[in-house]
Design an enzyme around this catalytic site. Structure first.
Site, PDB file in Angstrom:
ATOM      1  CG  ASP A 185      -2.323   0.538   0.891  1.00  0.00           C
ATOM      2  OD1 ASP A 185      -2.439   1.330  -0.057  1.00  0.00           O
ATOM      3  OD2 ASP A 185      -3.288   0.199   1.611  1.00  0.00           O
TER       4      ASP A 185
ATOM      5  CD  GLU B  19       1.119   4.881  -7.506  1.00  0.00           C
ATOM      6  OE1 GLU B  19       1.798   5.892  -7.418  1.00  0.00           O
ATOM      7  OE2 GLU B  19       0.106   4.818  -8.230  1.00  0.00           O
ATOM      8  CD1 TRP B  20      -4.174   3.360  -3.232  1.00  0.00           C
ATOM      9  CD2 TRP B  20      -3.583   5.384  -2.521  1.00  0.00           C
ATOM     10  NE1 TRP B  20      -3.867   3.248  -1.902  1.00  0.00           N
ATOM     11  CE2 TRP B  20      -3.488   4.483  -1.439  1.00  0.00           C
ATOM     12  CE3 TRP B  20      -3.259   6.723  -2.316  1.00  0.00           C
ATOM     13  CZ2 TRP B  20      -3.081   4.870  -0.167  1.00  0.00           C
ATOM     14  CZ3 TRP B  20      -2.854   7.116  -1.040  1.00  0.00           C
ATOM     15  CH2 TRP B  20      -2.766   6.193   0.011  1.00  0.00           C
ATOM     16  N   GLY B  21      -2.667   4.755  -8.282  1.00  0.00           N
ATOM     17  CA  GLY B  21      -2.541   5.455  -9.551  1.00  0.00           C
ATOM     18  C   GLY B  21      -2.021   6.865  -9.434  1.00  0.00           C
TER      19      GLY B  21
ATOM     20  CG  ASP C 233      -9.129   2.412  -1.319  1.00  0.00           C
ATOM     21  OD1 ASP C 233      -8.947   2.927  -0.218  1.00  0.00           O
ATOM     22  OD2 ASP C 233      -8.260   1.769  -1.918  1.00  0.00           O
TER      23      ASP C 233
END
Length: 673
Positions: free
Chosen positions: A176, A209-211, A231
């Protein structure tokens, strides 16, 4: 994972990527352009994740609650075997956050929580391995994980933590992005790649890393998959927004390096089964990892039926490894096609809108060579047909028809594909007869013979054909059209009701076939004369990006009724609608209204964030818009002439920086009839 339960924590989507793509249900969404640059071939030639990983992750269903423990994990492994999910291809049983104690031991080692995992992680891994499955684990590329309790992250401990994971028998790592201390993302994720490689154990590496730093552009030689978005949550708006962010990234996916639009929400209860089938279909056509996010111990048979659809899974797991690409997108009607290793195409006809729509394409448009005819297999109905080249269906609201089309020489052995639909939108006033016209259209190369059609409504409704409902034959490209008189009983409450249209027919060789399409009829009431507040009138449909549409209050958060007084630029309004982009609210106007007006803007409840655009549509035509409004701007007036329109739609779209904090108000919204 959503460890911080506020909308601003990690729900900000990629503004530049999402600009123009977060269209609202029923709107003319722009075609999705692929990135200009083709990515370099991946350098991770380790033979791992040659198809998208499939498995389970506990976070969406349990978060950090006490039920996440050793017993649950073992139970999921048992269910994988007992329910046939292992046979369907699911392999990874993955632990998310909260498995460790908050502090490392005196030697700097991670310590499994002895209450949750009394026998340690290795014992759990051994149990999972004994079932022929694999175990995954979670940590963060920061000093702490994302949970507010602050469990230890791996930043500065990469090699030690990787060694522990390998010694425990871990097969998959989700890494994460919280508490990263501003350290360069490539450096943080590359260091863990090297640490995992140094262990000598094959471990699938999931970059989460959520883009934020466009990992699709640089991570193909770092990880096996990378999150492209923030998310997901268990709502139609969340799934839709993430889908639209991930679709343009098709050129970056392939064997061993996958775009990851986050875990599956199928079965968690926030969407309908139709929406969950769309979720599963679109993740599969995008070659996305399929990680179950629902608690399988509580899953319904319908949930297992979706997750265990092997024909849909085969689309996701096709060894060619191509992600589906957008063929067309207009008016909420999406066609996405995926090239398969055998030369066929998987084609998704996806209806973003809140009403049934006809969606159509052709075999040539999805990349198939010219041929006399094609075999078309419906992957949810599990039936094969022949088609002369047309691929079309009336797709229910929020539904997806997923087919596989190829140049199989045996096409003539299958009955012709037929398309069912009705003209227009079924709107009816209780106690008054409404005329509908159905069409049974032969899309096949061969004629449909002995064709009959039947329309059924809810109990107590009167439905009768007023023109022929059968034909000896319907040739290729022709239709059997039937008119119907449909009457809802007097006193029927307003709302949506199911109609079922069913056609039965035979092929020239005598093969029997039947096709059923679910339609939605809306019972409406004529709008009142004079000027009325839209916050007080019944709507036909309402979709919202986060939480429900609120009457006469702001959007608030996710729960119904949690809004506040509508407030724009410090001005408080007593009436109106509180929504969250992307949003669409439809009203029946029945050709009797002339004007819609409101003061609109971003609600003050989210501080300095938020940018949106407001639109008014009349019968599918945009008749007014504001352009982009931000929280720093006062309310702006918007009015539209809607004379003669049957349906008026109020739309809010993203302002171009993602949908985080896009709380939008239709203040003092009024309809004049």
């Amino acid at each position: 994972m959503r460890h911080l339960h506020t909308r601003t924590s990690r729900r900000r989507v990629l503004g530049a990527l999402a600009a123009g793509l977060l269209g609202t249900a029923g709107l003319a969404a722009p075609a999705v352009a692929a990135p200009a640059a083709q990515p370099a071939a991946p350098a991770l030639a380790d033979g791992l994740a040659l198809t998208p990983p499939m498995g389970f992750n506990n976070w969406n269903s349990t978060h950090c609650r006490a039920e996440f423990n050793e017993s649950m994990v073992k139970g999921i492994a048992d269910l994988f075997v007992d329910k046939g999910l292992k046979d369907a291809g699911y392999r990874y049983v993955n632990l998310d956050d909260c498995w460790a104690l908050p502090d490392r031991d005196a030697d700097g080692k991670l310590v499994p929580d002895p209450v949750r995992f009394p026998h340690g992680i290795k014992a759990v891994a051994d149990y999972v391995h004994s079932k022929g499955l694999k175990l995954g684990i979670y940590t963060s590329a920061g000093t702490k994980t994302c949970n507010s309790a602050g469990f230890p992250g791996a930043l500065g401990h990469e090699y030690s933590d990787a060694r522990q994971f390998a010694d425990w028998g871990v097969d998959y790592l989700k890494y994460d992005n919280c508490n990263n201390q501003g350290v360069d993302a490539r450096l943080r994720y590359t260091t863990m790649r090297d640490a995992l490689r140094a262990t000598g154990r094959p471990i699938v590496y999931s970059i989460c890393e959520w883009g934020q730093n466009k990992p699709w552009e640089w991570a193909s030689d770092v990880g096996h998959l990378w999150r492209t978005t923030g998310d997901i949550s268990d709502s139609w708006g969340s799934m839709l927004g993430i889908l639209k962010q991930n679709l343009p990234l098709a050129p970056y996916a392939g064997p061993g390096h996958w775009n990851d639009p986050d875990m599956l929400e199928v079965g968690n209860g926030g969407m309908t089964d139709t929406e969950y089938r769309s979720h599963f279909s679109m993740w599969s056509v995008m070659a996305a990892p399929l990680l179950i996010g629902s608690d399988l111990r509580k899953a319904s048979p319908a949930t297992f039926d979706i997750l265990d659809n092997k024909e849909v899974i085969a689309v996701d797991q096709d060894p060619l490894g191509e992600q589906g690409r957008v063929v067309s997108s207009e008016g909420g009607r999406w066609v996405v096609a995926k090239r398969m290793k055998d030369g066929s195409r998987a084609v998704a006809l996806f209806n973003e809108s809140g009403t049934a729509q006809r969606i159509a394409t052709t075999a040539r448009a999805v990349g198939l060579p010219r041929a006399p005819a094609y075999t078309l297999r419906d992957l949810w109905r599990h039936r094969a047909y022949n088609t002369a080249g047309s691929i079309a269906a009336t797709v229910p609201a929020h539904g997806t028809v997923l087919v596989r089309v190829g140049t199989d020489r045996r096409w003539a052995a299958h009955p012709p594909a037929v398309e069912l639909g009705v003209d227009g939108r079924p709107l009816t006033v209780a106690g008054k007869a409404t005329t509908l016209t159905s069409a049974v259209t032969d899309l096949g190369r061969t004629p449909a013979e002995h064709v009959s059609v039947r329309l059924r409504g809810p109990a107590g409704w009167t439905v009768r054909a007023t023109s022929p409902s059968a034909s000896a034959a319907v040739p290729t490209g022709r239709s059997l059209r039937t008119t119907w008189s449909v009457t809802a009983p007097p006193g029927t409450p307003t709302g949506s009701y199911d109609l079922t249209l069913r056609a039965a027919y035979r092929s020239p060789t005598g093969v029997r076939a039947a096709v059923t399409t679910a339609l939605t009829a809306s019972v409406v009431v004529p709008p009142p004369a004079g000027t009325s507040g839209l916050g007080d009138l019944p709507w036909l449909s309402a979709t919202n990006g986060y939480g429900p549409v609120e009457r006469n209050t702001s959007n608030g958060e996710s729960a119904a009724g949690d809004g506040h007084p509508l407030t724009i630029g410090g001005v408080v309004y007593g009436r109106g609608l509180g929504v969250h982009a992307p949003s669409a609210v439809e009203y029946y106007t029945g050709g009797a209204c002339e004007k819609v007006g409101a003061d609109v803007g971003v609600d003050d409840e989210k501080g300095a964030n938020g940018s949106v655009a407001f639109e008014i549509w009349a019968d599918g035509t945009e008749v007014a818009s504001t352009g982009v409004l931000t929280n720093a701007m006062p309310a702006q007036p918007i009015t539209a002439d809607v004379t003669g329109a049957q349906v008026v739609r109020l739309v809010v779209t993203d302002g171009g920086d993602g949908i985080d904090s896009d709380h939008a108000d239709w203040a003092d919204a009024q309809l004049t009839c």
